[in-house]
Design a protein around this motif. Structure first.
Motif, PDB file in Angstrom:
ATOM      1  N   UNK A  40       0.835  -1.225  -0.145  1.00 22.38           N
ATOM      2  CA  UNK A  40       0.005  -0.261  -0.103  1.00 22.38           C
ATOM      3  C   UNK A  40       0.825   1.326   0.255  1.00 22.38           C
ATOM      4  N   UNK A  41       2.023   1.091   0.888  1.00 23.36           N
ATOM      5  CA  UNK A  41       2.964   2.389   1.075  1.00 23.36           C
ATOM      6  C   UNK A  41       3.625   2.543  -0.430  1.00 23.36           C
ATOM      7  N   UNK A  42       3.957   1.569  -1.228  1.00 21.89           N
ATOM      8  CA  UNK A  42       4.526   1.375  -2.247  1.00 21.89           C
ATOM      9  C   UNK A  42       3.970   1.943  -3.250  1.00 21.89           C
ATOM     10  N   UNK A  57       2.054   6.565  -6.940  1.00 22.27           N
ATOM     11  CA  UNK A  57       1.135   7.543  -7.509  1.00 22.27           C
ATOM     12  C   UNK A  57       1.723   9.175  -6.922  1.00 22.27           C
ATOM     13  N   UNK A  58       2.222   9.199  -5.541  1.00 25.80           N
ATOM     14  CA  UNK A  58       2.701  10.611  -5.076  1.00 25.80           C
ATOM     15  C   UNK A  58       3.916  11.210  -6.103  1.00 25.80           C
ATOM     16  N   UNK A  91       4.117  14.276  -8.419  1.00 28.94           N
ATOM     17  CA  UNK A  91       5.163  15.190  -8.147  1.00 28.94           C
ATOM     18  C   UNK A  91       5.804  15.653  -9.522  1.00 28.94           C
ATOM     19  N   UNK A  92       6.015  14.520 -10.429  1.00 30.58           N
ATOM     20  CA  UNK A  92       6.555  14.907 -11.776  1.00 30.58           C
ATOM     21  C   UNK A  92       5.590  15.525 -12.665  1.00 30.58           C
ATOM     22  N   UNK A  93       4.363  15.386 -12.333  1.00 30.81           N
ATOM     23  CA  UNK A  93       3.482  16.426 -13.500  1.00 30.81           C
ATOM     24  C   UNK A  93       3.351  17.748 -12.772  1.00 30.81           C
ATOM     25  N   UNK A 150      12.017   4.537 -12.133  1.00 28.25           N
ATOM     26  CA  UNK A 150      11.093   4.913 -12.942  1.00 28.25           C
ATOM     27  C   UNK A 150      11.075   6.639 -13.074  1.00 28.25           C
ATOM     28  N   UNK A 151      11.106   7.167 -11.910  1.00 29.30           N
ATOM     29  CA  UNK A 151      10.837   8.497 -11.763  1.00 29.30           C
ATOM     30  C   UNK A 151      12.187   9.377 -12.112  1.00 29.30           C
TER      31      UNK A 151
END
Length: 803
Positions: free
Chosen positions: A402-404, A409-410, A414-416, A474-475
């Motif tokens: 759930x945390x991952x 998502x966060x 943030x990137x957007x 990924x980010x």
């Protein structure tokens, strides 16, 4: 059986004390005595019976033992005196050896006698002690029993080798029976005082139970463990009722109440029962540890049942409160009782000297803290100092997905947001004080990474850390693509620039695709950001390897992401080079179109040179100031520009045909001017003059010297042919037919004249060494300082003469 053993004992004594008649006679002559101990037919059993004819006479056993010990000491002194006297007289070795052997026999007899008396003394103590122990046990005099029982057990150890004797064996069995009775009796007393079932309230502490604990310390360890187990179970029975799975307070949002309850219970225990249990039992810590085990089991059960209701904020809230409680336990207890449980101490990561993560309070969820109104979070202890780390919070590990997912998502949001902010705010302002600075979004990204890594490492150092690393990768790539590469200016962007054609007053002009000041600052800022990301990503990889389990270290690899940032850096430098290179193209085109055969005199530098210098002075100071924090990449820019501009200049130089002698002199002057500007390029327009890097200077000198040599060959008369060809071979190290033909074209020679000269060149060319460079190479040995200085002086004289 008893009589046979006694007879064997007597026979052994007689064998030891059997002396030769000569020795016995000598002893009687030297030491005449009426003492029974000195008689040759001495019987130890008869002697002891004489001393203690009745059981009541044993009361004087201490006095008798003291007298015998005194006799033993006197006997030792006499023996020592005799031995020394015999030695001084000078008896022969054989006689001394015989006497010594007999004395050793006496010594053995003395030791056996002492052992017999000591054993009788222990037997008396054991018999009396067992009787007293049984009586005290019936009266529950546990305080006296604790002292007596330990003494009886110590005395009983001396009789292990005599267990074959019925009386000794009977005493041993009575001691064991007393221990068993004591254990059952103490357990019953505790059960009565602290009933595990029923409605009876537990009793308070008592001196009887306190003394009973002292006895339990001596009894079988299982008795002590049973007392501890029953007491703790009874002490936590209320907890299991209050926080049943179906109760509202059992859910994660009210997890604080669990820890508040146990804290009150620990205080209550210290006030009521703190003195009842021995300090070395660590009862307070045992209660806390058992509470942790029960809580972990209960939380795991309820989370499995209501898994769909777990949200990331709720999960992090529960984890934060739980780790705070574990920190509280670490401050209060040593953790010495944890070996009794099933929890293994978490392995501590190696000490870190990595600058990526500084020692600071563990980050919490600020948003959640604001909602809860609790901004004053206690600092969590670091994992290596906390033996209780994970004793409860380990139950949350199966739900960390759930945390991952939340972090995925966060980070996407943030990137957007970074992309939207960049579009709204535009590129950084063209300020030399601020230009080229790292984009603030980069720091925000790594601060968030740091927070996530610390949070996750405190929850788990296993697979969840690997999953989080995948999200990081990924980010990092998305940031490089969307924020950095995606915002680099396009080379097709056209803007108003200087036109060389207008400077040269040509009819056909062309616009130069040149970046604006804002675009140059943006490129430098993106380059600086990529360089920061590259260095910080490497530190992030090292820190992740420190945090994760040793078996998973090999799965942490951010090389691909570091390569992505390196690509952004290379692209940024290439854009800067292409921009300045393209700005200089019209000037070089104008140079190649000038009628060099009509030049009548040598003057100042040509307009195209002025144009090139102007572009350099416009771009380079901006780039240098904006790359002040990444000096090595400014040097790379200079080197790449030189490697791009100089071959292009030589290519356009070959297009200048035909050239007169005066035209060649003017081109040579222009070439020298460009060379001086290029050598000064790293510090051009700067108030602080720095010496250009040696690697850059070598490239400029090598390339521009080749251009000068080409013009010198053009200036030389082509007759006689042999001298001209030899001069070409001497001046140009990469002498080949293709370059030679271009020079002949520049001189304006006809094809018929060129053929004979080319044939002569082929004949006089030396055999090329292996691995020689091709015709397009810029290879040229740098001239000596004397040669360089001589050429400069000639050019200066030529300029002064023309002016």
């Amino acid at each position: 059986m008893m009589e046979e053993e006694e007879l064997e004992f007597v026979e052994e004594l007689e064998a030891v004390l059997q002396l030769t008649p000569e020795v016995q006679l000598a002893i009687e002559q030297v030491f005449p005595s009426q003492d029974p101990l000195d008689r040759a037919d001495f019987n130890a059993v008869e002697y002891i019976n004489t001393l203690f004819p009745t059981e009541q006479s044993l009361a004087n056993i201490d006095e008798v033992v003291n007298k015998i010990r005194l006799k033993i000491r006197r006997l030792d002194d006499n023996i020592r005196t005799v031995v020394r006297g015999q030695t001084n007289v000078g008896q022969d070795g054989r006689q001394v050896k015989e006497i010594t052997r007999d004395i050793k026999q006496l010594d053995h007899a003395k030791r056996h006698l002492t052992t017999s008396i000591t054993t009788l003394n222990h037997l008396h103590m054991l018999a009396g002690g067992v009787d007293s122990l049984e009586a005290m046990t019936r009266r529950r005099q546990y305080g006296e029993v604790a002292n007596l029982l330990q003494g009886v057990m110590n005395v009983l150890e001396h009789f292990h080798k005599y267990m074959g004797i019925p009386q000794i064996r009977q005493l041993s069995e009575r001691v064991k029976a007393a221990q068993t009775e004591l254990g059952q009796q103490i357990l019953a007393d505790f059960e009565e005082a602290f009933p595990s079932q029923g409605t009876k309230r537990p009793g308070g502490p008592s001196n009887v139970l306190r003394d009973a604990c002292l006895v339990a310390n001596i009894l079988d360890p299982r008795i002590k463990q049973e007392i501890i187990k029953k007491f703790i179970k009874q002490h936590l029975s209320e907890y299991l009722v209050l926080f049943q799975e179906n109760q509202d307070v059992a859910w994660l949002d009210k997890i604080d109440r669990r820890y508040a309850w146990i804290k009150r219970q620990l205080v209550d225990y210290e006030e009521k029962y703190g003195r009842m249990f021995p300090r070395e039992w660590y009862m307070t810590e045992r209660i806390a540890v058992e509470f942790c085990h029960v809580t972990r089991t209960e939380l795991a059960k309820i989370m499995r049942t209501r898994a769909k209701e777990i949200e990331v904020k709720l999960l992090l809230f529960a984890i934060q409160r739980t780790t705070n409680f574990e920190g509280f336990l670490a401050k209060r207890f040593s953790g010495c009782t944890l070996t009794d449980g099933t929890l293994k101490k978490i392995e501590s990561p190696l000490a870190s000297t990595n600058p990526f993560l500084e020692d600071e309070p563990t980050p919490e969820m600020e948003e959640l803290a604001t909602e809860k109104g609790d901004l004053d979070h206690p600092k969590k202890p670091k994992v290596p100092d906390n033996p209780f780390h994970g004793i409860v919070s380990k139950c949350f590990e199966p739900h960390l997905y759930v945390y991952i997912e939340s972090q995925d998502k966060n980070l996407g949001e943030l990137i957007d947001r970074f992309v939207a902010d960049f579009k709204a705010q535009g590129p950084p302002k063209p300020n030399t004080d601020e230009g080229g600075a790292v984009l603030p979004s980069c720091a925000d990204l790594f601060v968030y990474y740091k927070k996530c890594m610390v949070q996750c490492s405190q929850l788990s150092t296993g697979e969840p850390m690997i999953a989080l690393t995948t999200i990081f990768q990924k980010y990092l790539r998305e940031y490089a693509w969307k924020i950095l590469s995606g915002n680099l200016p396009k080379t097709t962007t056209s803007s108003g620039g200087l036109t060389i054609s207008s400077l040269l007053k040509e009819k056909e002009g062309s616009e130069v695709a040149k970046f604006t000041l804002e675009e140059l600052c943006l490129i430098c800022s993106i380059l600086s950001t990529a360089e920061y990301c590259l260095a910080t990503t490497q530190q992030l990889e090292e820190k992740l390897k420190e945090k994760v389990d040793v078996s998973l270290i090999e799965r942490i690899n951010l090389t691909g992401e570091m390569d992505t940032f390196s690509t952004v850096i290379s692209s940024s430098i290439q854009l800067l080079v292409q921009d300045l290179d393209a700005a200089c193209d019209p000037a070089l085109t104008a140079m190649s179109k000038m009628p060099w055969q009509n030049v009548e005199h040598v003057g100042d530098q040509s307009p195209y040179v002025t144009s090139v210098i102007l572009h350099i002075k416009q771009n380079v100071p901006i780039i240098r100031d904006n790359l002040a924090s990444t000096r090595k990449y400014f040097t790379q820019f200079c080197i790449k520009f030189a490697n791009s501009f100089i071959p292009k200049f030589i290519t356009h130089l070959f297009k200048c045909k035909p050239i007169s002698m005066v035209g060649a002199e003017q081109l040579l002057l222009d070439t020298h001017s460009l060379k001086m500007v290029l050598l000064d390029l790293p510090s051009i327009g700067s108030q602080v003059v720095r010496k250009a890097p040696a690697s850059y200077t070598k490239i400029v000198v090598k390339g521009m010297t080749r251009a000068e040599m080409i013009l010198k060959v053009v200036m030389a008369p082509h007759e006689p042919l042999v001298v001209f060809v030899d001069n070409y071979i001497k001046l140009l190290t990469d002498c080949n037919t293709e370059t030679f033909q271009k020079i002949l074209d520049m001189k304006g020679l006809k094809r018929s004249e060129q053929s004979s000269m080319l044939e002569l060149l082929r004949q006089r060319l030396p055999t090329p060494p292996s691995g020689a460079e091709g015709s397009g190479s810029l290879s040229l040995m740098a001239p000596t300082p004397e040669q360089e200085s001589s050429r400069i002086r000639k050019l200066e004289k030529l300029i002064k003469k023309r002016l």
